[in-house]
Design an enzyme around this catalytic site. Sequence first.
Site, PDB file in Angstrom:
ATOM      1  N   ASP A 163      -7.221   4.796   8.062  1.00 16.83           N
ATOM      2  CA  ASP A 163      -6.059   4.150   8.673  1.00 16.83           C
ATOM      3  C   ASP A 163      -5.661   4.979   9.900  1.00 16.83           C
ATOM      4  OD1 ASP A 163      -3.837   2.419   8.834  1.00 16.83           O
ATOM      5  OD2 ASP A 163      -2.631   3.666   7.508  1.00 16.83           O
ATOM      6  N   GLU A 215     -14.716   7.218   1.446  1.00 14.84           N
ATOM      7  CA  GLU A 215     -13.293   6.890   1.531  1.00 14.84           C
ATOM      8  C   GLU A 215     -13.104   5.379   1.370  1.00 14.84           C
ATOM      9  OE1 GLU A 215     -10.400   7.500   1.031  1.00 14.84           O
ATOM     10  OE2 GLU A 215      -9.411   8.501   2.698  1.00 14.84           O
ATOM     11  N   ASP A 216     -11.954   4.996   0.839  1.00 18.95           N
ATOM     12  CA  ASP A 216     -11.670   3.562   0.699  1.00 18.95           C
ATOM     13  C   ASP A 216     -11.293   2.945   2.045  1.00 18.95           C
ATOM     14  OD1 ASP A 216      -9.258   4.980   0.816  1.00 18.95           O
ATOM     15  OD2 ASP A 216      -8.405   4.105  -0.996  1.00 18.95           O
ATOM     16  N   ARG A 267      -4.993  -1.577  -8.094  1.00 20.54           N
ATOM     17  CA  ARG A 267      -6.283  -0.902  -7.874  1.00 20.54           C
ATOM     18  C   ARG A 267      -7.443  -1.637  -8.536  1.00 20.54           C
ATOM     19  NH1 ARG A 267      -5.382   4.237  -5.651  1.00 20.54           N
ATOM     20  NH2 ARG A 267      -3.581   5.371  -6.446  1.00 20.54           N
ATOM     21  N   PHE A 286      -1.520  -4.376   5.432  1.00 16.60           N
ATOM     22  CA  PHE A 286      -1.557  -3.503   4.268  1.00 16.60           C
ATOM     23  C   PHE A 286      -2.367  -4.201   3.187  1.00 16.60           C
ATOM     24  CE2 PHE A 286      -0.188  -1.487   0.367  1.00 16.60           C
ATOM     25  CZ  PHE A 286      -0.330  -0.157   0.722  1.00 16.60           C
TER      26      PHE A 286
END
Length: 173
Positions: A100, A96-97, A162, A149
Amino acid sequence: MGELKVLIDEQTLQNRIREMAKQIEEEYKGKTITIICILKGSVFFTVDLAKAINEDVRVEFIRVSSYGGDTVSSGEIKMKLDLKDSINGKDVIVVEDIVDTGRTLSYLMEYLKLKQPNSLKICTLLDKKERRVCEVNPDYVGFQIPDEFVVGYGLDYDEKYRNLPYIGYFENV
Ligand code: IMP
Ligand code: MG
């Protein structure tokens, strides 16, 4: 959104990814690793990580939606693209990036467990622990980051940014 600043530069990112790959390599010696890349965000991380692992690595893809075109998660998870091949009996690492709220991964882990892999671990590049709503404990974490963010290296804001080679954030001016 403010000015785009660098949070983690490219060199720091790449060095840490190589370290993570070495750790995974040690722990999976002689095994075939099935990496599940969660589209789209973790594509960039998956590619660099997989290239640095000197073991037999297979790559599968899954896509779920969580965020809309906003910086706040809707809380609702939808399966957009399912696995094409069986993971039954496989040694699986979900890549996963960012973790959160944890909603995406807690949903996915329950789903993947039902498919009865031999082992199931989580590898995330970034971890925003402060924001956790669902309990998710990644086995491999690249960087703990504050509640900002972030974009770049796969992470988007409304599909933009991205392709940045670093992790950035917006400084509110
Ligand atoms: P969670 O379900 O709240 O843990 O969110 C995980 C997903 O939300 C990630 O796979 C990202 O696609 C997205 N996300 C969470 N935080 C950020 C961020 O700071 N920037 C960009 N995307 C994010
Ligand atoms: Mg996203």
